[in-house]
Design an enzyme around this catalytic site. Sequence first.
Site, PDB file in Angstrom:
ATOM      1  N   HIS A  13     -18.065  -6.144 -18.975  1.00  0.00           N
ATOM      2  CA  HIS A  13     -19.376  -6.728 -19.216  1.00  0.00           C
ATOM      3  C   HIS A  13     -19.634  -6.683 -20.718  1.00  0.00           C
ATOM      4  O   HIS A  13     -19.278  -5.698 -21.381  1.00  0.00           O
ATOM      5  CB  HIS A  13     -20.469  -5.987 -18.439  1.00  0.00           C
ATOM      6  CG  HIS A  13     -20.541  -6.400 -16.997  1.00  0.00           C
ATOM      7  ND1 HIS A  13     -21.101  -5.619 -16.008  1.00  0.00           N
ATOM      8  CD2 HIS A  13     -20.115  -7.534 -16.381  1.00  0.00           C
ATOM      9  CE1 HIS A  13     -21.022  -6.251 -14.841  1.00  0.00           C
ATOM     10  NE2 HIS A  13     -20.425  -7.407 -15.035  1.00  0.00           N
ATOM     11  N   HIS A  55     -27.368   4.705 -20.840  1.00  0.00           N
ATOM     12  CA  HIS A  55     -27.465   3.316 -20.388  1.00  0.00           C
ATOM     13  C   HIS A  55     -28.856   3.004 -19.833  1.00  0.00           C
ATOM     14  O   HIS A  55     -29.022   2.461 -18.746  1.00  0.00           O
ATOM     15  CB  HIS A  55     -26.376   3.033 -19.332  1.00  0.00           C
ATOM     16  CG  HIS A  55     -26.022   1.568 -19.203  1.00  0.00           C
ATOM     17  ND1 HIS A  55     -26.613   0.747 -18.276  1.00  0.00           N
ATOM     18  CD2 HIS A  55     -25.174   0.792 -19.906  1.00  0.00           C
ATOM     19  CE1 HIS A  55     -26.110  -0.467 -18.378  1.00  0.00           C
ATOM     20  NE2 HIS A  55     -25.240  -0.476 -19.372  1.00  0.00           N
ATOM     21  N   HIS A  90     -15.366  -1.474 -18.436  1.00  0.00           N
ATOM     22  CA  HIS A  90     -15.354  -2.730 -17.680  1.00  0.00           C
ATOM     23  C   HIS A  90     -15.742  -3.858 -18.616  1.00  0.00           C
ATOM     24  O   HIS A  90     -16.267  -3.621 -19.714  1.00  0.00           O
ATOM     25  CB  HIS A  90     -16.306  -2.659 -16.470  1.00  0.00           C
ATOM     26  CG  HIS A  90     -17.744  -2.519 -16.839  1.00  0.00           C
ATOM     27  ND1 HIS A  90     -18.237  -1.426 -17.524  1.00  0.00           N
ATOM     28  CD2 HIS A  90     -18.817  -3.332 -16.632  1.00  0.00           C
ATOM     29  CE1 HIS A  90     -19.541  -1.569 -17.701  1.00  0.00           C
ATOM     30  NE2 HIS A  90     -19.922  -2.715 -17.181  1.00  0.00           N
ATOM     31  N   HIS A 149     -19.442  -0.496  -9.292  1.00  0.00           N
ATOM     32  CA  HIS A 149     -20.341  -1.319 -10.109  1.00  0.00           C
ATOM     33  C   HIS A 149     -20.255  -2.772  -9.653  1.00  0.00           C
ATOM     34  O   HIS A 149     -19.750  -3.629 -10.373  1.00  0.00           O
ATOM     35  CB  HIS A 149     -19.972  -1.174 -11.580  1.00  0.00           C
ATOM     36  CG  HIS A 149     -20.918  -1.864 -12.518  1.00  0.00           C
ATOM     37  ND1 HIS A 149     -22.285  -1.817 -12.390  1.00  0.00           N
ATOM     38  CD2 HIS A 149     -20.692  -2.632 -13.624  1.00  0.00           C
ATOM     39  CE1 HIS A 149     -22.849  -2.524 -13.357  1.00  0.00           C
ATOM     40  NE2 HIS A 149     -21.914  -3.024 -14.110  1.00  0.00           N
ATOM     41  N   ASP A 185     -20.758   2.003 -16.216  1.00  0.00           N
ATOM     42  CA  ASP A 185     -21.806   1.526 -15.311  1.00  0.00           C
ATOM     43  C   ASP A 185     -21.383   1.760 -13.869  1.00  0.00           C
ATOM     44  O   ASP A 185     -20.293   1.349 -13.462  1.00  0.00           O
ATOM     45  CB  ASP A 185     -22.045   0.022 -15.506  1.00  0.00           C
ATOM     46  CG  ASP A 185     -22.657  -0.286 -16.862  1.00  0.00           C
ATOM     47  OD1 ASP A 185     -22.877   0.655 -17.641  1.00  0.00           O
ATOM     48  OD2 ASP A 185     -22.906  -1.474 -17.124  1.00  0.00           O
ATOM     49  N   ASP A 187     -21.938  -6.112 -22.816  1.00  0.00           N
ATOM     50  CA  ASP A 187     -22.593  -5.032 -23.571  1.00  0.00           C
ATOM     51  C   ASP A 187     -21.693  -3.814 -23.755  1.00  0.00           C
ATOM     52  O   ASP A 187     -22.055  -2.876 -24.455  1.00  0.00           O
ATOM     53  CB  ASP A 187     -23.935  -4.638 -22.920  1.00  0.00           C
ATOM     54  CG  ASP A 187     -23.791  -4.239 -21.459  1.00  0.00           C
ATOM     55  OD1 ASP A 187     -22.931  -4.826 -20.756  1.00  0.00           O
ATOM     56  OD2 ASP A 187     -24.530  -3.348 -21.006  1.00  0.00           O
ATOM     57  N   HIS A 188     -20.502  -3.855 -23.153  1.00  0.00           N
ATOM     58  CA  HIS A 188     -19.587  -2.729 -23.291  1.00  0.00           C
ATOM     59  C   HIS A 188     -18.389  -3.016 -24.191  1.00  0.00           C
ATOM     60  O   HIS A 188     -17.608  -2.111 -24.473  1.00  0.00           O
ATOM     61  CB  HIS A 188     -19.102  -2.260 -21.914  1.00  0.00           C
ATOM     62  CG  HIS A 188     -20.197  -1.615 -21.107  1.00  0.00           C
ATOM     63  ND1 HIS A 188     -20.254  -0.267 -20.870  1.00  0.00           N
ATOM     64  CD2 HIS A 188     -21.316  -2.138 -20.546  1.00  0.00           C
ATOM     65  CE1 HIS A 188     -21.344   0.013 -20.162  1.00  0.00           C
ATOM     66  NE2 HIS A 188     -22.002  -1.109 -19.955  1.00  0.00           N
TER      67      HIS A 188
END
Lengths: 315, 315
Positions: free
Chosen positions: B76, B280, B74, B151, B222, B78-79
Amino acid sequence: MLPDNPLYGVSGVQAGIIYLGVGASAPVPGRGLASIALIYKGSIYLFDVGEGTQERLVALGLSPLRIRAVFITHLHGDHFFGLPGLLQFMTLSSRKAKLSIIAPKGIEDYIANAERVTGHLRSFDIDFVDVKSGLVYRDENINVYAYPVCHGSIRAYGFVVEEHPRPGRVRVDRLEQLGVKPGPFISRLRRGESVIVNNIVLKPEDVIEPPRRGFKIVYTGDTRPCITTVENAREADLLIHDATFSSSEVNEAREKGHSTVREAALVARLAKAKCLALIHFSARYRDVYLLAREASSLMSCAYAAEPQLLHVIRL
Amino acid sequence: MLPDNPLYGVSGVQAGIIYLGVGASAPVPGRGLASIALIYKGSIYLFDVGEGTQERLVALGLSPLRIRAVFITHLHGDHFFGLPGLLQFMTLSSRKAKLSIIAPKGIEDYIANAERVTGHLRSFDIDFVDVKSGLVYRDENINVYAYPVCHGSIRAYGFVVEEHPRPGRVRVDRLEQLGVKPGPFISRLRRGESVIVNNIVLKPEDVIEPPRRGFKIVYTGDTRPCITTVENAREADLLIHDATFSSSEVNEAREKGHSTVREAALVARLAKAKCLALIHFSARYRDVYLLAREASSLMSCAYAAEPQLLHVIRL
């Protein structure tokens, strides 16, 4: 000065440079990509934000809330790909204070795009300043000037950080001659007022020395040896200069728009800089300390920057 | 299998998972941001590319040239904030082979923007695949299926990696009974042909067992505990599940769209997964091993993923 970092609480460093990342574009574990922090009176000023900068700040106990301004020398990825993550980390840390970002045009769109794609709602405002030659940032601590460097066809800048002049010292010997003990009137003298103490008229110039020059630090970012650096780094306390290559690789340095150690040292010497920090080492060099030796015949103070090294400017 | 990494040369790992980063959004030094590598027969498949991934690959001796496909759960930050730097690193490494990137829509624009801003000339092509439920990637080694996870409001996917069925074992006992020694005819039997050996007609089904199920690995990205994961992780050899929070923080997990350790373990148990890897972790947890204990009453095989840990799937 930085109670969230025991280092600064204990040693009381008032001003210093911490190298967060010192590598060139290809990653070398532990070396990090371009990022330098100036710590000054509890504030952090960040120069370039290579990938991984946020993690290195955390490792050093440097809160992202203390970052006052971010300066980007040029828009090659190894100098700013850490910025979107750092900004998100600021929001995670509930930052409210405005942040200044001084960078070549393009960074504002880049950040806006990252925020659009991720749906990130920033908790603070950013003041984007498009870099041009001249004064690009000013606060109660420092002035920062940008100047163009020589890095191929891309717009690239070096930054000159000048501390504001520091107040002159009080001439305690003169006060003693006059039989006057130091007191609160000193601060009025510092503001330029004349005062009467023990029926003696004291003018500021009688007992206060002229303001002292503050520190001057220059960071080139990526560059060939460049006459603009010689001019702008004149008598700098510290010149942090591109030294991507060993002195024997001068042709490759020229092709790629970087400097060799010897070229960096020549620039530092011509500028009469007091000290030279070499940075931005190609991944091919495993032991950058050997590189520093190549500068030693030209500069009595020269070293290879290493990650997490603190260069103390003032205790 | 990976001669550029002594680990694989020596131990001959044929398939394994290496955790490159196991942290949640706020960085913890050494923990890294989301990224998981599946190593299989000398190829690397990368799941999420948090900031710092390229450095961790280098630290493990894993060449970016071996990455066949990149899967992003996804969008976000941090990914995937490590992706632009990783792609530049591939070009620095003179990659020519096409790369598959399977990700929610938006990543292609993000990469295009990064390349426009930096003037980066990529040395290889990218095949962008917009994630949808179902088969999203296939090569001679594996099939990868995506399924929607839970999520919050963002489009987020889990990935199911299925190895192709492996050829059945040769029944050496049957060959012995028939007085036949193994020979080159075995490969013809494997292709489904009947052969005549020592005047005996051998059909494939006489001496070759049915194909064996390959491994199945599921990575959720997530997510809240989600019925789709129970369905898709059924009898997986390994379920790698969001475990951002300790089991007591179930309210916060719900608010933020993540799972607690206990929730992850429940999902794994319901799915009859053989082993659970927790990942995570929120930056508040310093010792994630303590978290793993919370799963032990529900899953006999459960561990907290740690950076650089190799989970061997097959030697």
